[in-house]
Design an enzyme around this catalytic site. Structure first.
Site, PDB file in Angstrom:
ATOM      1  N   LEU A 112      81.733  98.392   1.391  1.00  0.00           N
ATOM      2  CA  LEU A 112      81.573  97.575   0.528  1.00  0.00           C
ATOM      3  C   LEU A 112      82.481  97.556  -0.705  1.00  0.00           C
ATOM      4  O   LEU A 112      81.855  98.110  -1.775  1.00  0.00           O
ATOM      5  CB  LEU A 112      80.008  97.679  -0.069  1.00  0.00           C
ATOM      6  CG  LEU A 112      79.392  96.533  -0.536  1.00  0.00           C
ATOM      7  CD1 LEU A 112      77.867  96.384  -0.367  1.00  0.00           C
ATOM      8  CD2 LEU A 112      79.482  96.494  -2.239  1.00  0.00           C
ATOM      9  N   GLU A 136      82.241  92.920   5.172  1.00  0.00           N
ATOM     10  CA  GLU A 136      80.958  93.548   5.127  1.00  0.00           C
ATOM     11  C   GLU A 136      80.083  92.830   5.881  1.00  0.00           C
ATOM     12  O   GLU A 136      79.939  91.918   6.070  1.00  0.00           O
ATOM     13  CB  GLU A 136      80.461  93.495   3.651  1.00  0.00           C
ATOM     14  CG  GLU A 136      81.444  93.962   2.531  1.00  0.00           C
ATOM     15  CD  GLU A 136      81.083  93.797   1.280  1.00  0.00           C
ATOM     16  OE1 GLU A 136      79.967  93.259   1.127  1.00  0.00           O
ATOM     17  OE2 GLU A 136      81.865  93.792   0.350  1.00  0.00           O
ATOM     18  N   GLN A 152      82.116  87.973   1.177  1.00  0.00           N
ATOM     19  CA  GLN A 152      80.349  87.636   1.450  1.00  0.00           C
ATOM     20  C   GLN A 152      80.094  86.450   0.329  1.00  0.00           C
ATOM     21  O   GLN A 152      79.564  85.421   0.839  1.00  0.00           O
ATOM     22  CB  GLN A 152      79.389  88.762   1.233  1.00  0.00           C
ATOM     23  CG  GLN A 152      79.091  89.444   2.521  1.00  0.00           C
ATOM     24  CD  GLN A 152      78.057  90.576   2.203  1.00  0.00           C
ATOM     25  OE1 GLN A 152      77.499  90.766   1.403  1.00  0.00           O
ATOM     26  NE2 GLN A 152      77.621  91.182   3.545  1.00  0.00           N
ATOM     27  N   PHE A 153      80.437  86.515  -0.849  1.00  0.00           N
ATOM     28  CA  PHE A 153      80.358  85.661  -1.892  1.00  0.00           C
ATOM     29  C   PHE A 153      81.399  85.376  -2.795  1.00  0.00           C
ATOM     30  O   PHE A 153      82.025  86.324  -2.937  1.00  0.00           O
ATOM     31  CB  PHE A 153      78.945  85.783  -2.479  1.00  0.00           C
ATOM     32  CG  PHE A 153      77.553  85.821  -1.758  1.00  0.00           C
ATOM     33  CD1 PHE A 153      76.867  84.821  -1.438  1.00  0.00           C
ATOM     34  CD2 PHE A 153      77.239  87.311  -1.228  1.00  0.00           C
ATOM     35  CE1 PHE A 153      75.796  85.103  -0.569  1.00  0.00           C
ATOM     36  CE2 PHE A 153      75.942  87.239  -0.286  1.00  0.00           C
ATOM     37  CZ  PHE A 153      75.564  86.123  -0.074  1.00  0.00           C
ATOM     38  N   GLU A 193      85.615  94.812  -2.280  1.00  0.00           N
ATOM     39  CA  GLU A 193      86.245  93.536  -1.977  1.00  0.00           C
ATOM     40  C   GLU A 193      87.884  93.952  -2.290  1.00  0.00           C
ATOM     41  O   GLU A 193      88.588  93.227  -1.446  1.00  0.00           O
ATOM     42  CB  GLU A 193      85.922  92.434  -2.979  1.00  0.00           C
ATOM     43  CG  GLU A 193      84.622  91.774  -2.542  1.00  0.00           C
ATOM     44  CD  GLU A 193      83.503  92.570  -2.737  1.00  0.00           C
ATOM     45  OE1 GLU A 193      82.262  92.454  -1.872  1.00  0.00           O
ATOM     46  OE2 GLU A 193      83.363  93.427  -3.758  1.00  0.00           O
ATOM     47  N   HIS A 234      75.233  84.509  -6.217  1.00  0.00           N
ATOM     48  CA  HIS A 234      75.109  84.022  -4.939  1.00  0.00           C
ATOM     49  C   HIS A 234      75.324  82.413  -5.008  1.00  0.00           C
ATOM     50  O   HIS A 234      75.472  81.720  -3.697  1.00  0.00           O
ATOM     51  CB  HIS A 234      73.853  84.437  -4.288  1.00  0.00           C
ATOM     52  CG  HIS A 234      73.753  85.687  -4.223  1.00  0.00           C
ATOM     53  ND1 HIS A 234      72.986  86.447  -5.051  1.00  0.00           N
ATOM     54  CD2 HIS A 234      74.049  86.588  -3.295  1.00  0.00           C
ATOM     55  CE1 HIS A 234      72.915  87.769  -4.582  1.00  0.00           C
ATOM     56  NE2 HIS A 234      73.603  87.794  -3.696  1.00  0.00           N
TER      57      HIS A 234
END
Length: 732
Positions: A438, A409, A462-463, A440, A511
């Site tokens: 978007l 992403e 991303q996280f 996973e 996050h």
């Protein structure tokens, strides 16, 4: 009395001539079949049925162990006949007839024996070596699937995307670039989020004009174990869906199924667009051997299902079209049953897996030649941050490995959330630096499919917290492929994940996630975690080498808080900036980093813990504590002997672990030291609490801190003792 009423019904129909008629009376020439071809399809159907029946007989004798069967789904033999043997097929567990029919396209195959070896869990089974009852064959381009919830669909999308990508870069992967990817699943699995994600990903790509030569086959028997599928649900959900061609067929009718499969093949191969092939069929004999369908279906419902047996329809077609006489059909059925029984007696006597070593032999894939093409490039010796050096390394790796592809992403035009992939897409193109949707599950599935088709993908999550909704793509798919195929199939890849805590100004537990037990307990998966920019280069370059040459799956867990960290103690000191160590710098699995030779206290740590310990070091050494810092670097495949050698001569050992106390690396580290003879009173842990990480000023209160490291070290080595050691140089 015959314990299998399906056989009785078949013989009654053949005797009485009361075979069922298909909904539409196709002629052989209308659908492109010959009489011998129809007879061959029926033979595959009977083979599949006889294997199902004999598996249950063997189970009753204790000679077979997994009897989920294909009865009622045998129409998929016609689908196999419509495609090439080189088209990769990710099959549903009820697709034995497909595999049997495909085996006829390649001389020298022994599918009956091979499948019976699988039933008997024999180590001689050519696809899994006795590790599972799976449908698969390297020669037939059928990778084994163990999924019952369609978790293989995302990688099928990735494999289909890879075909177009190989054409774009003028290369060749596992399969010819004009192939079509097939994947099949049941109507109950249609409702799983994995299926919906894969359907969406395929449609999303095709809607934008991306080549997607994919046929997704839903084998709709109307029931998922005991729960009925609402009538019309699949069709209403898929007919008219953007990006997809929808084709329906009667899976009980070989002619209609072959007609539909040929049309699906034409659309997917010529137009490079995805097709949803909806095959209506019936489930016979329950979900699996242990399933007693009488508990949830009435006798009337069971009898109605048996009346829709596809073998009855096929026998009627053969007789109606003058291909075989009833007596010949019955004789063929008995002959095939005898063959299966005879071969089974040989298969069940073949060797079994007998040791843990034998079972685990295929967890780690075999090596292959490197495809790296070293380049002449100047190395910037200017000290830089981890994000900067990772970016430079990725830029270099993309040039050295022409088959390297990145996906995730926002990694392309934006350059990633933290700027690590900036300018890469401008240099290497959107087809190699792929901005994904978007999702996973789809990102990991894309990576798995690309890897299985010969690429080395680097996919980005991303996280860390966003991995958890997609972890089965690593646990149930990527990491099992080599295991269940005896290393014949692999999907090597690198997964970059931004994670861990200490991120300032942004966060909360989505996050700032410090839960990595989900990664560390997957067999064969490697996890690396850099603490500084130079190590990040060495670990990433080794991760790509491992994927390319050793076909490993490697996770790069990158501490977000250290991405842009330059200073250690004071603003502007630049003590956490490092020069690029160059393209040949690689940190091997299990290798440790070390700072200092102090023998009072060894601190074992990783990631942010290394940075925090370095900050605590000056305060501790000012009090006379002789310190040694050991950076684990790798959080799986730990070299416990080397760890013990590095810390064994220290008075005290403290493991500073930023992950949660339960399921953290420090549990394994301390256990390894105890097993090697270190006294428990010398071993200590400082970990994060078993808690989610909150937002705002409290974001670090559950995590190890500089102050906590100092306090713990001082409690282990009182000042006066440390002072005496400094003066006398003695050790107790």
């Amino acid at each position: 009395m015959n314990p299998f009423p399906l056989e009785e019904r078949l013989f009654e129909v053949l005797r009485d001539g009361d075979w069922p008629s298909p909904a539409q009376a196709w002629r052989l020439d209308e659908v492109g079949l010959t009489a011998p071809a129809l007879a061959e399809l029926f033979e595959s159907q009977v083979l599949s049925r006889q294997l199902d029946l004999h598996a249950r007989r063997l189970q009753a004798r204790g000679e077979a162990f997994y009897t989920i069967g294909s009865s009622g789904h045998e129409g998929n033999a016609a689908i196999a006949a419509a495609f090439r043997v080189t088209d990769p097929a990710f099959l549903h567990y009820r697709d034995a007839a497909f595999l049997l029919q495909r085996s006829k396209q390649l001389p020298g195959q022994t599918p009956i024996y091979d499948m019976l070896l699988s039933f008997a869990a024999s180590s001689a089974d050519p696809i899994s070596g006795g590790r599972h009852k799976v449908l698969g064959s390297k020669a037939l381009n059928v990778p084994p699937q163990t999924s019952t919830i369609a978790s293989h669909l995302p990688k099928a999308v990735g494999a289909a995307h890879g075909l177009g990508l190989w054409r774009r870069i003028r290369g060749t992967g596992e399969w010819p670039t004009d192939s079509v990817v097939l994947c099949s699943f049941g109507d109950a699995s249609f409702n799983h989020s994995t299926t919906q994600g894969a359907l969406n990903a395929a449609a999303w790509a095709a809607y934008q004009g991306t080549p997607m030569p994919l046929v997704m086959i839903c084998e709709d028997n109307g029931i998922g174990i005991s729960t009925p599928t609402p009538a019309g649900w699949i069709e209403q959900s898929m007919r008219g869906r953007p990006g997809f061609h929808y084709i329906s067929c009667d899976g009980l009718d070989l002619l209609d199924t072959y007609r539909a499969a040929r049309e699906a093949e034409r659309l997917a191969r010529r137009l490079k667009q995805p097709v949803f092939l909806h095959m209506h069929c019936v489930r016979l004999m329950g979900h699996a051997g242990s399933d007693a369908q009488q508990a949830y279906l009435s006798a009337k419902q069971i009898k109605a299902a048996e009346a829709r047996d596809p073998l009855l329809y096929s026998a009627g077609l053969l007789i109606r079209h003058g291909v075989l006489e009833p007596e010949t059909i019955q004789a063929l059925y008995h002959h095939i049953g005898g063959r299966v029984a005879q071969v089974a007696e040989v298969a069940i006597r073949q060797p079994k897996l007998e040791s843990a070593e034998a079972v685990m032999a295929s967890i780690v894939p075999p090596h292959r030649p490197s495809r790296r093409q070293p380049i002449e490039a100047e190395v910037d010796a200017t000290p830089a941050t981890m994000a900067r050096l990772l970016s430079q390394t990725l830029y270099r790796l993309m040039a050295e490995y022409p088959h390297l592809v990145m996906a995730g992403e926002d990694i392309g035009r934006k350059g990633g959330v933290y700027g690590v992939t900036q300018r890469l897409q401008a240099k290497y193109g959107a087809y190699r630096i792929i901005d994904t949707l978007l999702d996973e599950q789809s990102i990991l599935g894309l990576g798995i499919g690309l890897a299985q088709n010969g690429f080395v993908p680097i996919v980005e999550i991303q996280f860390l917290a966003y991995l958890h909704n997609a972890e089965d793509q690593l646990r149930g798919e990527a990491s099992t492929l080599s295991f269940f195929s005896k290393g014949q199939y692999t999907n090597p890849m690198v997964i970059r994940i931004a994670g861990l805590g200490y991120q300032k100004g942004f966060g909360g537990h989505f996050h700032n996630d410090n839960a990595i037990a989900v990664l560390r307990d997957i067999p064969g998966l490697l996890v690396a975690c850099p603490s500084n920019a130079a190590d990040a280069v060495g670990l990433l370059q080794e991760a790509v080498r491992l994927a390319d040459e050793e076909q490993r799956i490697v996770v790069m867990l990158e501490p977000i808080a250290l991405y842009h960290c330059r200073d250690l103690i004071e603003e502007g000191d630049q003590r956490w900036s490092f020069p690029d160590p160059g393209p040949e710098h690689r940190l091997l699995v299990g290798s440790l980093g070390q700072w200092g030779e102090g023998r009072d206290l060894a601190i074992l740590t990783y990631g942010n813990g290394v940075y925090l310990t370095h900050q605590a070091r000056e305060r501790l050494e000012a009090q006379g504590i002789q310190l040694r810092i050991i950076d684990l670097r790798w959080l799986t495949a730990l070299d416990h002997d080397e760890i013990h050698r590095r810390v064994g001569d220290c008075a005290q050992v403290l493991c500073v672990d930023e992950c949660r106390r339960s399921g953290s690396p420090s549990e394994e580290v301390i256990t390894g030291l105890v097993e090697r003879g270190m006294e428990s009173h010398r071993l200590h842990r400082l970990t994060a609490e078993d808690s989610f990480i909150p937002l705002g000023p409290a974001a670090t209160v559950t995590l190890p801190s500089v102050a906590a490291i100092c306090e713990r070290a001082e409690s282990l080595l009182p000042k006066q003792i440390a002072s005496e050691r400094t003066v006398t140089g003695s050790r107790t």
